[in-house]
Design an enzyme around this catalytic site. Sequence first.
Site, mmCIF file in Angstrom:
data_model
loop_
_atom_site.group_PDB
_atom_site.id
_atom_site.type_symbol
_atom_site.label_atom_id
_atom_site.label_comp_id
_atom_site.label_asym_id
_atom_site.label_seq_id
_atom_site.Cartn_x
_atom_site.Cartn_y
_atom_site.Cartn_z
ATOM 1 N N ARG A 166 35.608 -83.056 -21.242
ATOM 2 C CA ARG A 166 34.298 -83.991 -20.208
ATOM 3 C C ARG A 166 34.221 -82.875 -19.103
ATOM 4 O O ARG A 166 34.182 -83.963 -17.538
ATOM 5 C CB ARG A 166 34.507 -85.067 -19.706
ATOM 6 N N LYS B 230 24.663 -71.931 -13.505
ATOM 7 C CA LYS B 230 24.340 -72.199 -14.288
ATOM 8 C C LYS B 230 25.439 -71.573 -15.889
ATOM 9 O O LYS B 230 25.411 -70.739 -15.270
ATOM 10 C CB LYS B 230 23.067 -71.712 -14.435
ATOM 11 N N GLU C 202 17.892 -57.453 -9.678
ATOM 12 C CA GLU C 202 18.721 -58.761 -9.022
ATOM 13 C C GLU C 202 18.733 -58.136 -7.835
ATOM 14 O O GLU C 202 18.262 -59.561 -7.223
ATOM 15 C CB GLU C 202 19.953 -59.426 -9.128
ATOM 16 N N LYS D 12 21.170 -66.488 -2.967
ATOM 17 C CA LYS D 12 20.834 -67.866 -4.067
ATOM 18 C C LYS D 12 21.345 -68.759 -3.528
ATOM 19 O O LYS D 12 21.413 -69.567 -3.802
ATOM 20 C CB LYS D 12 21.402 -66.519 -5.139
ATOM 21 N N GLU E 184 17.348 -77.291 -10.571
ATOM 22 C CA GLU E 184 16.309 -76.107 -10.660
ATOM 23 C C GLU E 184 14.831 -77.249 -11.270
ATOM 24 O O GLU E 184 14.839 -77.323 -11.892
ATOM 25 C CB GLU E 184 16.882 -75.673 -12.085
ATOM 26 N N ARG F 36 14.496 -74.108 -6.473
ATOM 27 C CA ARG F 36 14.873 -72.309 -7.244
ATOM 28 C C ARG F 36 14.522 -72.117 -8.699
ATOM 29 O O ARG F 36 15.399 -70.975 -8.784
ATOM 30 C CB ARG F 36 15.987 -74.118 -8.938
ATOM 31 N N ASN G 297 14.004 -67.076 -11.290
ATOM 32 C CA ASN G 297 13.635 -66.646 -11.979
ATOM 33 C C ASN G 297 12.443 -65.345 -11.940
ATOM 34 O O ASN G 297 11.751 -65.402 -12.542
ATOM 35 C CB ASN G 297 13.498 -67.536 -13.039
ATOM 36 N N HIS H 5 11.955 -63.742 -14.398
ATOM 37 C CA HIS H 5 12.522 -63.489 -15.531
ATOM 38 C C HIS H 5 12.211 -64.117 -16.721
ATOM 39 O O HIS H 5 12.351 -63.481 -17.930
ATOM 40 C CB HIS H 5 13.209 -64.416 -14.732
ATOM 41 N N HIS I 67 12.822 -62.703 -19.986
ATOM 42 C CA HIS I 67 14.057 -62.881 -21.133
ATOM 43 C C HIS I 67 12.867 -62.283 -22.533
ATOM 44 O O HIS I 67 13.289 -62.699 -23.462
ATOM 45 C CB HIS I 67 13.140 -64.521 -21.077
ATOM 46 N N HIS J 241 20.229 -57.185 -19.354
ATOM 47 C CA HIS J 241 19.497 -58.391 -18.729
ATOM 48 C C HIS J 241 18.177 -57.588 -17.336
ATOM 49 O O HIS J 241 17.161 -58.126 -17.789
ATOM 50 C CB HIS J 241 20.263 -59.288 -18.261
#
Lengths: 365, 365
Positions: free
Chosen positions: B122, B144, B186, B230, B240, B244, B248, B251, B255, B268
């Site tokens: 955990r 993330k 980026e 960032k 997010e 935030r 993206n 993206h 994606h 990417h």
Amino acid sequence: MASIISVNLPENSYSIHINAGGLNNIGEKASHLAIGKKILVVSNPEIFDYYGQITIDSLQNQGFEVNYHLIPAGENYKNLESIAQIYDTALKCRLERNSTLMALGGGVVGDMTGFAAATWLRGINFVQIPTSLLAMVDASVGGKTGVNHPQGKNLIGAFYQPKLVLIDPSVLKTLPEREFRAGMAEVIKYGVIWDKNLFEALESAQSIDSLNNFDEALLNDILTRSCQAKADVVGQDEKESGIRAILNYGHTIGHAIESLTNYETFVHGEAVAIGMVAAGRVAVKMGLWTENEAHRQDELIAKTGLPTTIPHYLKVEEIIDHLQMDKKVKDGKVRFILPEAIGKVQICDRISSEILSETLSVLID
Amino acid sequence: MASIISVNLPENSYSIHINAGGLNNIGEKASHLAIGKKILVVSNPEIFDYYGQITIDSLQNQGFEVNYHLIPAGENYKNLESIAQIYDTALKCRLERNSTLMALGGGVVGDMTGFAAATWLRGINFVQIPTSLLAMVDASVGGKTGVNHPQGKNLIGAFYQPKLVLIDPSVLKTLPEREFRAGMAEVIKYGVIWDKNLFEALESAQSIDSLNNFDEALLNDILTRSCQAKADVVGQDEKESGIRAILNYGHTIGHAIESLTNYETFVHGEAVAIGMVAAGRVAVKMGLWTENEAHRQDELIAKTGLPTTIPHYLKVEEIIDHLQMDKKVKDGKVRFILPEAIGKVQICDRISSEILSETLSVLID
């Protein structure tokens, strides 16, 4: 009879509603939360037969778009593969970030649904409707979610808090008696570690080995006191860096016994019952606890119809070796929770293998 | 040349150290953190060949007990099975709650190691040493973590913060040029969404399509500005739920293109480059952005040697359909990040299929 317990956390506080018949109004309760429109109910076939339709009807009546996903019952299915199947359904239903996974079932369903909620789209909403006594008083409070690793229970998981927990005691009527007694092990635990009054209420009751012996007031009382005890502890230590460890009373040896018997011989609460007996004996041997109180604990466990001894085919050495692998190990030392008095425990990591070995030997059938 | 950026979060704040040659001192840096004695370094074979021994030596010199686990390189291995293998090694090394998983590699290694750290026992400690430009400026900031679902990128994951990020720019010398350019996508993104000065610094540089064209000062500047951008955004919105989302930029369509080409055609950053061109055109069509600035963006992307068009074998309809499945969908609407000016964007979810369809048609090769 109804009560509401607040679980107060730095972030993500939530409420536990204890409410006989409350399942009929889950839709209305859910409508007060900011949890999107889509709900995926996760359950197992038997529980879903009993309570699935009531739940779905109530949610649909409030305008929720509801789907469901069933997992076969049992600890054997508490693994990453079952989680992957929940993910597949979540994708098919096109759950979104503000959608909700709702657990309708016992601890296994709750732990897995919570873990899936924690990890799908990096965390979506989670609502829990525990249907076993164990899940009501234990798994539904505190945000522990997860699955088993082939070599150890709950090794994979996350801390993740639900938006709401609904406890409807009336669903306990369909719980097998063995499961009810297993849940009572955790109730007794709260008595020993935190709430002397709870312990004494159970001692005073004439018979506690079956739901039939509880009137609504006593049942409501033990549910409320148990959840409150856990909420008190978790509120002080969400991520188990300190006092929260006391909730593991009876669990260190309990987990080892469950694991070494392949989760087939004992249900969780039964293993915890044995673990509490063992921890109590260790505490007496260490001079921390009186024999008299340890005896009262063991009597209460026996009165509930729970096991108090270790099966003869387990070896002391294999239990001790297994403890080394338990996730509660810190820098190689096994941590135990030991009672000092009924309602009060301490965390102890200076227990010698000799004391452990002697205690376990005596408890083996 | 060195800088330290603080990522300030409600809980779990941490620092990013940007420090040429810093890898030689990772052990000393780690010794200042409260992260137990056991470290499991996760890497891929190629990176580990270059930097594994330096890392392990430095850690062992400070008394850490170090093991390592290698994952084959590439997005194809970014799945639950690889995570299960990390779990197995974690169990074998008997990692404890205060032990540490340390990612030494690019974004894939970082995302998976972070997810394993988030979900083993955990949550155990996590330290990140990004070795690609992309991982340095993107994946290493913001917590993330996760893996791909067979039907979508990063659908499975968690928000989980590292205890430390060490960026050693000198490791970029072994990064393939294509990967360097992908990382630059980026960097350009931060210029467009947040930091006009960064954008203009890149415009002023004579050539930016290879690491060889960067002097140490410019490299340090773009790393620092990108991470700071960032960190600024993530500090305002860890999970997010709001601003935030601007990270993206590029993206959403990126994606979709990555996924529809089975993560085989584009890395990417290349897909994001195409996505930024597309989003820029949508912004112009919506009357939000000037053609002149959109053109400057496209020129900068082209100057970096990044792609600006969609391959001819992709269909507009399949891209649009795929967007519906993206996790950034909210109540059925696809959310886009659109520039208003260089250094400033807005979140927009009222884009018609017509505008999307027209924009994408024009961009197809």
